[in-house]
Design a protein around this motif. Structure first.
Motif, PDB file in Angstrom:
ATOM      1  N   TRP A  14     -13.448   3.976   5.106  1.00 27.86           N
ATOM      2  CA  TRP A  14     -13.603   5.152   4.437  1.00 27.86           C
ATOM      3  C   TRP A  14     -14.451   6.317   4.697  1.00 27.86           C
ATOM      4  CZ3 TRP A  14      -9.445   5.674   1.767  1.00 27.86           C
ATOM      5  CH2 TRP A  14      -8.822   4.721   1.113  1.00 27.86           C
ATOM      6  N   GLN A  25       0.733  -1.133   0.035  1.00 30.39           N
ATOM      7  CA  GLN A  25       0.035  -0.191   0.039  1.00 30.39           C
ATOM      8  C   GLN A  25       0.932   1.065   0.112  1.00 30.39           C
ATOM      9  OE1 GLN A  25      -3.180   0.702   0.049  1.00 30.39           O
ATOM     10  NE2 GLN A  25      -3.174   2.867   0.202  1.00 30.39           N
ATOM     11  N   SER A  60     -15.052   4.312  -3.507  1.00 32.80           N
ATOM     12  CA  SER A  60     -13.805   3.662  -3.045  1.00 32.80           C
ATOM     13  C   SER A  60     -14.097   2.182  -2.276  1.00 32.80           C
ATOM     14  CB  SER A  60     -13.182   4.477  -2.068  1.00 32.80           C
ATOM     15  OG  SER A  60     -12.748   5.641  -2.638  1.00 32.80           O
ATOM     16  N   THR A  61     -15.421   2.011  -1.774  1.00 34.50           N
ATOM     17  CA  THR A  61     -15.514   0.701  -1.149  1.00 34.50           C
ATOM     18  C   THR A  61     -15.832  -0.278  -2.082  1.00 34.50           C
ATOM     19  OG1 THR A  61     -16.510   1.826   0.757  1.00 34.50           O
ATOM     20  CG2 THR A  61     -17.240  -0.467   0.276  1.00 34.50           C
ATOM     21  N   TYR A  74      -6.816  -5.327   3.628  1.00 33.57           N
ATOM     22  CA  TYR A  74      -6.938  -6.449   3.259  1.00 33.57           C
ATOM     23  C   TYR A  74      -6.241  -7.258   4.572  1.00 33.57           C
ATOM     24  CZ  TYR A  74      -6.255 -11.107   1.134  1.00 33.57           C
ATOM     25  OH  TYR A  74      -6.141 -12.429   0.742  1.00 33.57           O
ATOM     26  N   LEU A  82      -7.586   3.249  -3.143  1.00 35.21           N
ATOM     27  CA  LEU A  82      -7.293   1.887  -2.705  1.00 35.21           C
ATOM     28  C   LEU A  82      -6.540   1.752  -1.448  1.00 35.21           C
ATOM     29  CD1 LEU A  82      -5.565   0.472  -6.114  1.00 35.21           C
ATOM     30  CD2 LEU A  82      -7.523  -0.238  -5.013  1.00 35.21           C
ATOM     31  N   ASN A 139     -12.467  -1.338  -3.663  1.00 37.20           N
ATOM     32  CA  ASN A 139     -11.555  -1.908  -2.652  1.00 37.20           C
ATOM     33  C   ASN A 139     -12.213  -3.621  -2.541  1.00 37.20           C
ATOM     34  OD1 ASN A 139      -9.219  -0.641  -1.335  1.00 37.20           O
ATOM     35  ND2 ASN A 139     -10.787   0.980  -1.607  1.00 37.20           N
ATOM     36  N   VAL A 165      -5.097  -1.196   0.319  1.00 39.01           N
ATOM     37  CA  VAL A 165      -5.043  -2.672   0.517  1.00 39.01           C
ATOM     38  C   VAL A 165      -4.335  -3.079   1.667  1.00 39.01           C
ATOM     39  CG1 VAL A 165      -3.430  -4.457  -0.476  1.00 39.01           C
ATOM     40  CG2 VAL A 165      -4.354  -2.488  -2.112  1.00 39.01           C
ATOM     41  N   VAL A 214     -14.377  -2.021   5.192  1.00 40.17           N
ATOM     42  CA  VAL A 214     -13.736  -0.901   4.288  1.00 40.17           C
ATOM     43  C   VAL A 214     -14.731   0.362   4.383  1.00 40.17           C
ATOM     44  CG1 VAL A 214     -13.115  -0.283   2.045  1.00 40.17           C
ATOM     45  CG2 VAL A 214     -12.512  -2.822   2.869  1.00 40.17           C
TER      46      VAL A 214
END
Lengths: 265, 181
Positions: free
Chosen positions: B126, B18, B149-150, B39, B34, B153, B36, B122
């Motif tokens: 956000w 990221q 964005s959700t 994750y 993003l 992702n 990441v 996520v």
């Protein structure tokens, strides 16, 4: 103390969450101008709101005193207004007084003021309450005055309907300090509820065109020549705490002309 | 301890990727970003103490803020996610429940359930981050950025799962903790 520790242990996750959030906001506050401005604005708004609420509470605690001061100021302004109404060589002068006894209590139609002979009050002087004609002084002590009000059942007052309407006599409705009736008004005079009733100035107590009240109803049989007008008195005796009396040098001269010794043939 | 090492490994490579690569992935005029590293954060096993989730998420967010110079935004968003993490996992548990040490995985929990789990985590992240960034007057922009964005992702996380986290033959992770199921 043990309970405190137990409470902290029970809520430690939330406390930690709030603490980290506080750290994050403080971090942002030192990093970004926009967030710093937003936080300062929020802080100012919160402070202003709190100060406003505290001020409201303080004002509420001083409400009685503020109310008294406002009434005094209103009475003073009414006095000035009455003085300004007549800019002639000898204008009416108005002076304020506090109401000690008001009509309506115990069925008494009398009013007592806290100003007397030593303050310049003398019998025959007109009294206003809330800007409306209220009565006239009939007796005084050194520091008090007795006022014959419009609600007295044996008194009559010279009034007219509007500034140019017919003149008539205003008499009290027995037992009612809020209303009076105007008699001797011919049916040719159009009278409608809401019309203003004013003084004529003929009785020498009040100057002309001082408001007395508003027409509430018109009664009578059209077979008669005259109608009876029910008037809602503007001098709200039950609510009045301040009054003022009017004096005019010419009134004393006229009174001296009207004495029986002068009129004797 | 056995679950901690794989988690830290996943969180480590996700955070490094990221910081080095995916943080430059800004799409649609700032509406598609993003994250990441989430994750890795969403791989926290079930059954840990809630305070552990909170602290791990806070450390992850603070590291992101330090290396990306974002001044506390990732910290606030991460700690919110860490606070809500137990509720997220319990809200999406299957009828059989979640065993201790379970990690949300599309091959075990189902793709739809995993996508919903990622979307909630996520999305929360956000929402906090964009909310702090935009402020109350730009609430519409915050909602739009959060939504797009959700979705982005979720798509990326599902892609990563499909490409990098496929179950190997003989993998025993499908065995339930309950012998009768």
């Amino acid at each position: 103390m043990r309970n405190l520790f137990a409470l902290l242990a029970r809520t430690h996750r939330w406390l930690l969450f709030l603490l980290i959030w506080g750290i994050a906001l403080a971090w942002m506050n030192t990093t970004y101008g926009h967030q710093r401005t937003a936080m300062a604005r929020w802080s100012l708004r919160a402070t202003g709101s709190w100060l406003s609420a505290a001020g409201d509470v303080q004002n509420w605690s001083q409400l009685a005193e503020s109310h008294r001061l406002v009434m005094l100021e209103n009475a003073r302004l009414r006095s000035e207004l009455e003085t300004l109404k007549d800019r002639g060589p000898e204008p009416w002068k108005a002076r304020q007084a506090r109401v000690l006894r008001a009509p309506g209590w115990n069925g008494s139609p009398w009013m007592v003021l806290d100003r007397g002979g030593r303050d310049g009050a003398r019998p025959g002087t007109g009294v206003l309450s809330l800007g409306f004609a209220a009565g006239k002084i009939v007796d005084t002590t050194a520091h008090e005055s007795m006022v014959l009000t419009l609600a007295h059942p044996e008194a009559q007052w010279s009034v007219r309907l509007g500034r140019s309407g017919q003149a008539g006599r205003l008499v009290a409705v027995p037992g009612d300090v809020r209303r009076a009736t105007v008699i001797d008004i011919p049916w040719s005079q159009l009278v409608l509820p809401g019309d203003t009733v004013m003084t004529t100035g003929f009785d020498g107590v009040f100057p002309a065109d001082v408001p007395v009240g508003l027409v509430e109803d018109v009664q009578g049989n059209e077979a008669d020549e005259f109608q009876t007008v029910v008037v809602s008195l503007g001098a709200n005796y039950l609510a009045a705490r301040q009054a003022m009396w009017l004096e005019h040098k010419r009134a004393a001269r006229i009174d001296s002309l009207s004495t029986p010794s002068t009129l004797a043939p | 301890m056995n679950a901690l090492i794989p988690f830290l490994w996943t969180l480590g490579w996700a955070t490094v990727s990221q910081v080095l690569l995916f943080r430059f992935g800004v799409f649609w005029g700032g509406y598609g970003l993003l994250a990441v590293h989430l994750y890795g954060l969403l791989k926290m096993p079930v059954g840990w103490p809630p305070t552990t989730y909170l602290m791990l998420a806070a450390v992850s967010g603070a590291v992101m803020d330090l290396v990306c110079f974002t001044g506390g935004m990732h910290l606030a968003a991460s700690v919110t996610l860490g606070m809500a993490y137990p509720a997220l996992t319990s809200s999406l548990e299957s009828r059989e429940g979640l065993r201790q040490g379970h990690v949300m995985d599309p091959y075990q929990d189902g793709w739809g359930r995993y996508a919903a789990f990622v979307a909630m985590g996520v999305g929360l992240y956000w929402a906090v981050l964009f909310g702090l960034q935009n402020g109350w007057p730009l609430m519409g922009r915050t909602l739009g950025q959060t939504l797009t964005s959700t979705l982005l992702n979720v798509f990326v996380f599902l892609l990563i799962q499909g490409l990098l986290n496929r179950p190997q033959r003989g993998d025993q992770r499908n065995v339930s903790a309950y012998p009768w199921s």
